[in-house]
Design a protein around this motif. Structure first.
Motif, short mmCIF file in Angstrom:
data_model
loop_
_atom_site.label_atom_id
_atom_site.label_comp_id
_atom_site.label_asym_id
_atom_site.label_seq_id
_atom_site.Cartn_x
_atom_site.Cartn_y
_atom_site.Cartn_z
N PRO A 1 0.84 -1.21 0.00
CA PRO A 1 0.00 0.00 0.00
C PRO A 1 0.87 1.26 0.00
CG PRO A 1 -0.74 -1.57 1.67
CD PRO A 1 0.58 -2.07 1.16
N LEU A 2 0.45 2.25 -0.75
CA LEU A 2 1.23 3.47 -0.87
C LEU A 2 1.47 4.12 0.49
CD1 LEU A 2 2.58 5.40 -2.88
CD2 LEU A 2 0.42 6.63 -3.05
N GLY A 3 0.48 4.07 1.36
CA GLY A 3 0.63 4.69 2.68
C GLY A 3 1.69 4.04 3.53
N HIS A 4 2.09 2.81 3.18
CA HIS A 4 3.11 2.10 3.94
C HIS A 4 4.52 2.60 3.59
CE1 HIS A 4 3.01 -1.28 6.76
NE2 HIS A 4 4.19 -1.64 6.32
N LEU A 5 4.62 3.47 2.61
CA LEU A 5 5.92 3.91 2.12
C LEU A 5 6.32 5.28 2.66
CD1 LEU A 5 5.51 2.82 -1.61
CD2 LEU A 5 6.73 1.61 0.21
N THR A 6 5.56 5.79 3.61
CA THR A 6 5.89 7.08 4.22
C THR A 6 5.52 7.05 5.69
OG1 THR A 6 5.57 9.48 4.06
CG2 THR A 6 3.65 8.09 3.63
N PRO B 1 9.87 3.25 -4.25
CA PRO B 1 10.56 2.31 -5.14
C PRO B 1 9.97 2.32 -6.54
CG PRO B 1 8.96 1.13 -3.83
CD PRO B 1 8.90 2.57 -3.38
N ILE B 2 10.75 1.86 -7.50
CA ILE B 2 10.21 1.58 -8.82
C ILE B 2 9.14 0.50 -8.65
CG2 ILE B 2 10.74 0.74 -11.15
CD1 ILE B 2 13.65 1.57 -10.65
N LYS B 3 7.98 0.69 -9.25
CA LYS B 3 6.87 -0.25 -9.05
C LYS B 3 7.01 -1.41 -10.04
CE LYS B 3 1.88 -0.38 -8.28
NZ LYS B 3 0.61 0.37 -8.37
N SER C 1 10.42 -8.48 -5.84
CA SER C 1 10.75 -8.73 -4.44
C SER C 1 11.48 -7.54 -3.83
CB SER C 1 11.62 -9.98 -4.31
OG SER C 1 12.94 -9.73 -4.80
N GLY C 2 11.78 -6.55 -4.66
CA GLY C 2 12.45 -5.35 -4.20
C GLY C 2 12.70 -4.44 -5.39
N ALA C 3 13.19 -3.23 -5.12
CA ALA C 3 13.46 -2.31 -6.21
C ALA C 3 14.27 -1.12 -5.71
CB ALA C 3 12.16 -1.80 -6.83
N PRO C 4 15.09 -0.54 -6.60
CA PRO C 4 15.73 0.72 -6.25
C PRO C 4 14.67 1.74 -5.86
CG PRO C 4 16.69 -0.16 -8.26
CD PRO C 4 15.48 -1.01 -7.94
N ALA C 5 15.00 2.56 -4.87
CA ALA C 5 14.03 3.52 -4.34
C ALA C 5 14.63 4.91 -4.25
CB ALA C 5 13.55 3.07 -2.96
N ARG C 6 13.81 5.91 -4.55
CA ARG C 6 14.19 7.29 -4.27
C ARG C 6 13.67 7.59 -2.88
NH1 ARG C 6 16.67 11.10 -7.74
NH2 ARG C 6 17.19 12.87 -6.38
N VAL C 7 14.57 7.73 -1.94
CA VAL C 7 14.22 7.95 -0.54
C VAL C 7 14.53 9.40 -0.22
CG1 VAL C 7 14.55 7.20 1.84
CG2 VAL C 7 14.85 5.57 -0.04
N PHE C 8 13.52 10.10 0.31
CA PHE C 8 13.76 11.50 0.66
C PHE C 8 13.01 11.83 1.93
CE2 PHE C 8 10.17 11.40 -2.24
CZ PHE C 8 9.24 12.27 -1.70
N ALA C 9 13.45 12.90 2.58
CA ALA C 9 12.84 13.34 3.83
C ALA C 9 12.52 14.81 3.76
CB ALA C 9 13.77 13.06 5.00
#
Length: 257
Positions: A65-70, A213-215, A220-228
């Motif tokens: 779920p998108l909400g799980h990513l923030t 992450p790239i969808k 099982s995983g993906a590179p992600a742009r992580v920002f704060a």
């Protein structure tokens, strides 16, 4: 991401191939085109592990779920405890020591563990960052989270994600033999972020972290742009109404490069 970056020894190396870079019609700048091909493991660079990475039938990447990513950002700095110990495992006590100073880890937070490994050794290559520049996983060494610390988080706190500035939440030694931290967090839908950068620029609390992450379908995983977004409006009390002006002026990118 770039060629030559640090990779776990068993993963495919990242490759970037230029397909075309130039004018399709020589002498006509308006015909300029760039196009490239990429080849890589899902688990490349700053990336997110989906539960399905270790758990059959669990969320794959495109099912999260998108909400799980923030969530509210929590940065636990354990550099002083780790020192140069490449096999250090962050304990329940380390997490509780942080809480005594900053308060309870909030619900739905993204917990980031700062070992110092990323800022000290990433640019020095695999020998420094991983302990080896060979493909022998038995020679890999870097700090991580102790399984008992992971179990304490699952049993006593409600975090959405655990991230580190290392290649894995398990220590390097455990990653090769018994990656128990993966097997504790992922079945409980606690996502994992690996190779998170710029934690030196993050406050202990007072931020909102986004891990995008790239969808990848069935991934099982993906590179992600992580920002704060450091806005001072999130804390152990949880999220509040965002201050967009402050957000735009204090956005930090937490990807490796």
């Amino acid at each position: 991401m770039e060629e030559g970056m640090n990779m776990y020894p068993t993963h495919a190396e990242y490759r970037f191939t230029i397909v075309y870079r130039g004018e399709l019609a020589p002498g006509y700048p308006e015909s300029y085109l760039e196009s490239n091909n990429l080849f890589m493991s899902e688990h490349t660079g700053t990336h997110l592990d989906a539960p399905a990475h270790f758990v059959p039938g669990a969320w794959r990447l495109d099912e999260i779920p998108l909400g799980h990513l923030t969530g509210p950002g929590v940065v636990v700095d354990v550099r002083d405890k780790i020192g140069n110990n490449s096999d250090y495992a962050i304990t329940q006590q380390d997490l509780q020591d942080w809480e005594r100073q900053y308060g309870r880890i909030p619900d739905d937070s993204i917990l980031l563990l700062r070992t110092g490994w990323g800022e000290w050794f990433w640019e020095q290559g695999p020998q420094a960052f991983l302990g080896t520049d060979t493909e022998d996983v038995n020679l890999v060494h870097f700090p991580g989270l102790h399984p008992e610390g992971a179990q304490w988080l699952v049993d006593n706190r409600n975090v959405r994600m655990v991230g580190l500035d290392t290649m894995s939440p398990d220590t390097g030694e455990a990653s090769a033999k018994a990656p128990l931290v993966h097997r504790i967090l992922l079945p409980n839908n606690v996502l994992i972020l690996e190779n998170v950068a710029h934690l030196d620029k993050m406050p202990p609390t007072g931020s909102t972290v986004y891990a995008m992450p790239i969808k990848i379908g069935q991934g099982s995983g993906a590179p992600a742009r992580v920002f704060a977004i450091v806005d001072g409006r999130t804390s152990t009390a949880g999220l509040s109404t965002p201050n967009w002006a402050a957000m735009l002026s204090t956005l930090l990118i937490l990807a490796v490069m």
